[in-house]
Design an enzyme around this catalytic site. Structure first.
Site, PDB file in Angstrom:
ATOM      1  N   GLU A 183      47.504  52.021  29.923  1.00 43.17           N
ATOM      2  CA  GLU A 183      47.931  50.787  30.583  1.00 43.17           C
ATOM      3  C   GLU A 183      48.384  49.813  29.507  1.00 43.17           C
ATOM      4  OE1 GLU A 183      45.140  50.959  34.598  1.00 43.17           O
ATOM      5  OE2 GLU A 183      44.802  49.375  33.123  1.00 43.17           O
ATOM      6  N   TYR A 192      42.797  51.560  41.349  1.00 42.23           N
ATOM      7  CA  TYR A 192      42.064  50.891  40.268  1.00 42.23           C
ATOM      8  C   TYR A 192      40.959  50.074  40.915  1.00 42.23           C
ATOM      9  CZ  TYR A 192      41.452  48.144  35.930  1.00 42.23           C
ATOM     10  OH  TYR A 192      40.953  47.547  34.802  1.00 42.23           O
ATOM     11  N   ASP A 236      42.453  37.859  33.831  1.00 46.17           N
ATOM     12  CA  ASP A 236      42.094  38.218  32.462  1.00 46.17           C
ATOM     13  C   ASP A 236      41.137  37.201  31.848  1.00 46.17           C
ATOM     14  OD1 ASP A 236      43.765  40.541  32.236  1.00 46.17           O
ATOM     15  OD2 ASP A 236      45.477  39.169  32.245  1.00 46.17           O
TER      16      ASP A 236
END
Length: 266
Positions: free
Chosen positions: A49, A174, A60
């Site tokens: 990734e 995911y 993030d």
């Protein structure tokens, strides 16, 4: 069959689990990213990734936020990221999934992006802030070029929503191992295992787990029940600490090798 599907099918036949390292493109610069991508392949990455740096991330944590800022300050653009993938693709068949936020893709132009990504050899795209209901202006262009749009599932995703998202999933699902941002706290493998086993019961694609996996021990624990293990912040932290050092490659290689050994030891 896509490179992602081929990779997971091969691993299943071999009784192995996927190691999926993440790094931010352009941190500290794209030349270094290119070298590290080759290194990840050499050390056993099954899928990579590659983060598209963005100024306003929502998922993030500080480590990847700082990496994005370094990348942007070094002049990294989406066009430059695609050029890097294109060069690396000449030497490897390892699947590469671009991960980030929709704004850079929208600015690039959805159709133009899909065309250029396919030319570069991109295998998948994971956009944190693009729900499936709003992917209509991009996904058809990706599907025409056999680029998988990877779907995220979270601990807070309701059961019916999980089934709905899994039904349309491409490449792999995911599963976000915790609420909060990347690298924020320790994982609870026992609790995650329950969730993943449930998801695997109705998913038609493999399930990879990411967020909070910081060590070979964590990777091994997750590999016992997931099809793939995503490691991001811990690797990005090493790059941030050693990016200007001649021992960067050695540090990254040692960490990825340890992850590989931990996963394969399950």
């Amino acid at each position: 069959m896509s490179r992602i599907a081929e990779t997971f099918a091969r691993l299943k036949r071999e009784g192995r689990k996927a190691l999926i390292p993440f790094l931010t493109a352009g941190d500290p610069d794209l030349d270094t990213t290119e070298r590290l991508l080759h290194l990840l392949v050499e050390e056993g990455a099954d899928v990579i990734e590659l983060g598209i740096p963005f100024s306003d991330p929502m998922a993030d944590g500080p480590t990847i936020q700082e990496a994005s800022l370094r990348a942007l300050e070094s002049g990294t653009t989406l066009a430059g990221v695609l050029q890097t993938v294109e060069r690396v693709r000449q030497h490897t068949n390892t699947p590469i999934v671009l991960m980030g936020y929709y704004n850079p893709v929208l600015r690039f132009g959805p159709e133009r992006f899909a065309e250029r990504a396919a030319e570069a050899g991109v295998d998948g795209l994971l956009l944190v802030d693009l729900p499936p209901e709003e992917a209509g202006e991009l996904q058809p262009y990706l599907q025409q070029r056999q680029i998988d749009l990877v779907t995220l599932l979270a601990p807070t995703t309701p059961a019916e929503r999980r089934r709905q998202l899994a039904a349309g999933a491409e490449g792999y699902l995911y599963y976000v191992s915790m609420t909060g941002v990347t690298g924020s706290r320790q994982i609870d493998p026992t609790a995650i295992a329950v969730e993943v086993e449930e998801i695997r019961g109705f998913s038609r694609v493999p399930v990879a787990v990411g967020f909070g996996i910081t060590s070979p021990g964590d990777a091994a624990a997750v590999a016992r029940f997931a099809d793939g293990v995503v490691v991001g912040s811990a690797l990005v932290k090493i790059i941030g600490e050693h990016g200007a050092s001649p021992d960067l490659a050695e540090k990254v290689a040692a960490f990825v090798r340890a992850l590989r050994e931990g996963i394969d030891g399950v």
